[in-house]
Design an enzyme around this catalytic site. Structure first.
Site, PDB file in Angstrom:
ATOM      1  CD1 TRP A 360      -3.543  -4.447  -8.359  1.00 21.77           C
ATOM      2  CD2 TRP A 360      -2.536  -5.253 -10.186  1.00 21.77           C
ATOM      3  NE1 TRP A 360      -2.201  -4.544  -8.079  1.00 21.77           N
ATOM      4  CE2 TRP A 360      -1.560  -5.037  -9.185  1.00 21.77           C
ATOM      5  CE3 TRP A 360      -2.131  -5.759 -11.414  1.00 21.77           C
ATOM      6  CZ2 TRP A 360      -0.205  -5.318  -9.389  1.00 21.77           C
ATOM      7  CZ3 TRP A 360      -0.777  -6.042 -11.609  1.00 21.77           C
ATOM      8  CH2 TRP A 360       0.160  -5.821 -10.602  1.00 21.77           C
ATOM      9  CG  ASP A 361      -4.096  -7.819  -5.395  1.00 24.45           C
ATOM     10  OD1 ASP A 361      -4.047  -6.695  -5.891  1.00 24.45           O
ATOM     11  OD2 ASP A 361      -3.716  -8.075  -4.248  1.00 24.45           O
ATOM     12  CD  GLU A 487       0.416   0.358  -4.870  1.00 23.44           C
ATOM     13  OE1 GLU A 487       0.685   0.497  -3.668  1.00 23.44           O
ATOM     14  OE2 GLU A 487      -0.643  -0.122  -5.284  1.00 23.44           O
ATOM     15  CD  GLN A 592       3.332  -3.930  -6.561  1.00 22.74           C
ATOM     16  OE1 GLN A 592       3.201  -3.057  -5.708  1.00 22.74           O
ATOM     17  NE2 GLN A 592       2.399  -4.810  -6.840  1.00 22.74           N
TER      18      GLN A 592
HETATM   19  C1  BGC Z   1       0.307  -3.633  -3.784  1.00 23.78           C
HETATM   20  C2  BGC Z   1      -0.825  -3.559  -4.794  1.00 23.78           C
HETATM   21  C3  BGC Z   1      -1.884  -4.545  -4.379  1.00 23.78           C
HETATM   22  C4  BGC Z   1      -2.339  -4.316  -2.956  1.00 23.78           C
HETATM   23  C5  BGC Z   1      -3.332  -5.356  -2.479  1.00 23.78           C
HETATM   24  C6  BGC Z   1      -0.241  -3.372  -2.403  1.00 23.78           C
HETATM   25  O1  BGC Z   1       0.782  -3.482  -1.467  1.00 23.78           O
HETATM   26  O2  BGC Z   1       1.305  -2.699  -4.096  1.00 23.78           O
HETATM   27  O3  BGC Z   1      -0.345  -3.865  -6.068  1.00 23.78           O
HETATM   28  O4  BGC Z   1      -2.967  -4.461  -5.239  1.00 23.78           O
HETATM   29  O5  BGC Z   1      -1.213  -4.348  -2.109  1.00 23.78           O
HETATM   30  O6  BGC Z   1      -2.753  -6.626  -2.491  1.00 23.78           O
END
Ligand code: BGC
Length: 791
Positions: A360-361, A487, A592
């Protein structure tokens, strides 16, 4: 890095003044060149020493097993990993009898410079071999923006004392030996020999290798042509399965130079035959060799001139941030420029981190920056999502849902997250895609895109939400059992971020269907369905704690026990590597920005007072164990008036890779955090929002910055915004008049007629606190190794 003594702070380039083995792998990531299709890590020409060799082609991956101790329904059967394809960068050098190898002999000078305006990576080395022969080597490298299959190197060697025999070996190497990966599960699994040889050829100055991946069955071709300029040079070429080599032998006297130009073309396909891929790379090579290195470099410069004219950000008062934001924009452009209907991975094509997956980034952080600076790249990135709709539809069916369920992490469009609470349940990605679609359409008015790509994406994602959520007996709409951006909470009910983004998705899908009734009807949408979407949107649940007067990140969140920050040791971060998810999930601790990001992207859903209270509440819980956090916190800190804090967060987003803040830049740079630097400056300090069809600004600067100026693209026009402490000046650089908003006031800009307005004072309250030890580093005035002026 930038704080490393061998790195300089300069406005338009990244310069390393000596080869520092302690940051070799990181340097390979920050000096990586890419155009979104081809990616070359910044490995030394001679290949060794290296941290991690890497050459990538967007979309070329191998399947790998995903072992489950306890399998469950709907778990992906295999993972996907980006692979190191045939390396076209290698140029080895023999100086009399000794290989040019900086681990031996004496290196007198070593400089590398990545120039953001020309897109060239320059290297100069002066070296004396163990037997006392001194040479100067100069190389210049590019990965072409104008010819997407092409990369090139101009390599020059000259003796510094006596006459000497020189042998240059320019190679293509497949199945390079890679160092073993360390324990971090986020780094890519090393695939030892992913390529199976199909053909190899060497004729005159040309070499070519053709391979296939064993399981994903992708065909990869790489070819190189050479041009030699030097005294008495003899050449030879040869090839075997995994090696193509072009050798130049010469005797050079002091004052003489040997120059080898290497033009490399890449191609791959899942369907084309070996002869077709061979012809594809030969054709790309023919086009590039007619331009030669100088022609490719001129095209590169012209491409970047145009890019910077519509995207540059100028920062007065902090030379590091000035450099960092241009470094960031350069890499974000590199990640997306010529991706052409392929994924835009979290690390771009700069390293194997996260297995080369796209998350989703891309839609949430990278595409906003590109929408206003290089919109054509956004069109392509979203077209890729559209092309993967069959996989997303299949995934939704598998999960018992309607519409499309796009993958949490993927290369080819099918899900490959083996951890379902974070992967499958993070449904918000679907609304993030929809949000990027809406933003792109509003910023460009690209009607053809809306009809062909936008509408189907909005409809399919709206269908997902409608089937994932339900109306309770009061009629309120809930989306239960999902994971939001944070997360450290999972399988939660009514995550505010998810619900607000889904609400936007449902409304925009209904509006798009209304604008295009015939096309919508072809997709099976009728009035009843759009009414159901609107109803769900209107009745969307947003949990709120009436005693604390804050939104709940998700239902019941504020009732959970607080994480014991005082007893968490600094080296226990990131928490996910030191505590069980079980404990993280049941406590108030935020990995985050989640609710804070919701306020940033759906600011219309909160009052200013709610924003201030929510921001303060979630600040004390947010540990920023993800690089995606600081930029959203910067934007909201600025909006609620904590300018000093916003500035510190901007610094964190900006320095993520240049200072290797998470200690994993070696695996590739963090494209979303880099985009976040732009996001934090333009959305945060520029206060830029899209507001009812208008582009709106609420500018504000921290006192540490004397001036911020940026150019954005909106509806085929470029708008330049210049902010000093109390004044904002808006200039329309081209096109017909444009209405914008400044601090709520609507105004009309005419081309080349700057308009200035006062910036009202920003009310502020006491600064909120962060968990013990987790406050962002306080930015001082620019320190570093500054070099004045532009190059
Ligand atoms: C983050 C996710 C992100 C992923 C890839 C993870 O550490 O919590 O939001 O999509 O890293 O960057």
């Amino acid at each position: 890095m930038i704080t490393h003594p061998s790195y300089m702070v300069e406005p338009w380039c990244l310069r390393e003044t000596e080869l520092s083995m302690d940051v070799l792998s990181q340097s390979e990531s920050v000096f990586a060149l890419s155009n979104g299709h081809v990616g070359w890590r910044g490995n030394l020409d001679e290949g060794e020493p290296h941290g991690l060799p890497g050459s990538y082609l967007n979309g070329v991956f191998e399947f790998r097993p995903l072992p489950y101790a306890e399998a469950g329904y709907g778990y992906p059967e295999s993972g996907q990993t980006i692979i190191n394809v045939t390396n076209g960068k290698l140029i080895r050098l023999l100086v009399d009898d000794e290989p040019f190898d900086l681990r031996y002999g004496k290196c007198h000078k070593h400089e590398r410079l990545l120039d953001f305006r020309t897109g060239l990576l320059h290297r100069t080395a002066e070296w004396t071999s163990p037997s006392g022969r001194s040479v100067r080597v100069r190389s210049t490298r590019l990965v072409s923006f104008s010819q997407r299959a092409v990369a090139a190197i101009a390599y020059e060697v000259e003796p510094l004392d006596d006459e000497m025999r020189i042998v240059v070996q320019s190679e293509l190497v497949a199945n390079e030996q890679l160092p073993r990966a360390e324990g971090d599960p986020r780094a890519a699994a090393v695939l030892e020999t992913p390529l199976v040889s199909e053909e190899h050829a060497a004729h005159g100055n040309r070499i070519r290798l053709l391979h296939r991946t064993a399981r994903s069955d992708l065909r990869v071709g790489v070819a190189a042509a050479h041009f030699v300029d030097g005294p008495k040079a003899e050449t030879a070429s040869e090839s075997v399965d995994d090696l193509g080599r072009f050798t130049v032998t010469s005797r050079l006297r002091p004052g003489e130079k040997l120059r080898v130009e290497k033009i490399v073309a890449h191609g791959w396909s899942a369907v084309r035959s070996a002869p077709a891929v061979r012809d594809q790379v030969d054709a790309a090579l023919a086009a590039a060799t007619s331009a030669r290195f100088a022609g490719l470099a001129a095209e590169q410069r012209a491409y970047l001139e145009e890019f910077w004219a519509g995207s540059d950000v100028e920062v007065d008062g902090d030379a590091e941030i000035q450099q960092a934001v241009r470094f960031a924009l350069f890499h974000v452009l590199q990640a997306g420029a010529r991706g052409e209907a392929r994924a835009l991975p979290a690390k771009g094509l700069t390293g194997p981190g996260y297995d080369g997956h796209c998350f989703w980034d891309t839609e949430t952080f990278v595409l906003p920056a590109l929408t206003y600076t290089a919109p054509q790249a956004v069109e392509q990135a979203l077209r890729w999502r559209y092309n993967t709709m069959p996989e997303a539809q299949e995934r939704a069916r598998q999960l018992g849902l309607a519409g499309s369920a796009f993958p949490w992490r993927t290369i080819n469009g099918s899900e490959c997250s083996g951890y379902w609470p974070a992967g499958t349940a993070a449904f918000h990605i679907n609304a993030d895609i929809a949000d990027a679609v809406v933003r792109y359409i509003r910023a460009t008015c690209d009607d053809a895109f809306e009809r062909e790509v936008g509408l189907p994406l909005l409809v399919e994602t709206a269908r997902l939400w409608r089937s994932l959520g339900h109306h309770d007996h009061h009629g309120d709409f809930h989306i239960d059992g999902v994971t939001g951006p944070d997360e450290y909470s999972a399988i939660a009910d009514d995550n505010v971020y998810t619900n607000l983004m889904a609400q936007h998705n449902l409304r925009e899908a209904a509006a798009a269907a209304e604008r295009h009734p015939d096309l919508a009807s072809n997709l099976g949408v009728d009035d009843e369905e759009t009414a159901a979407w609107r109803d769900a949107a209107t009745r969307m649940t947003l949990p709120y704690n009436d005693e604390l007067l804050v939104h709940e990140q998700s239902e019941g969140f504020t009732r959970h026990q607080l994480w014991d920050f005082a007893r968490t040791h600094p080296d226990q971060y990131p928490l996910l590597l030191n505590f069980p998810y079980f404990d993280l999930y049941r406590k108030q601790v935020v990995k985050q920005a989640d609710l804070v990001l919701a306020m940033c992207l759906r600011g219309d859903a909160f009052t200013p007072e709610e924003k201030a209270r929510n921001f303060a509440y979630y600040e004390q819980l947010t540990v920023r164990d993800s690089s995606l956090s600081a930029c959203g916190q910067a934007v909201m800190a600025a909006e609620v008036g904590h300018m000093r804090l916003a500035y510190d967060y901007v610094g964190e987003a900006a320095m993520m890779d240049l200072s290797d803040l998470e200690g994993n830049t070696r695996d590739g740079i963090h494209i979303a955090s880099l985009a976040g630097t732009w996001f934090a400056l333009v959305i945060g300090f520029g206060g830029m929002r899209e507001d009812d069809g208008l582009i709106a600004f609420n500018p504000r600067l921290p006192e540490q910055l004397g001036r911020l100026a940026f150019t954005v693209q909106f509806r085929q026009r470029r708008v330049r915004v210049e902010i000093t402490g109390t004044t904002a000046t808006y200039t329309l650089l081209d096109g017909d008049s444009l209405d914008i908003r400044h601090c709520g006031e609507r105004m009309t800009l005419l081309c080349a007629a700057p308009e200035s307005r006062q910036i009202p004072p920003i009310p502020t309250g006491p600064a909120p606190e962060q968990p013990a030890g987790r406050a962002p580093a306080r930015r001082g005035r620019a320190t570093g190794h500054e070099v004045d002026g532009a190059r």
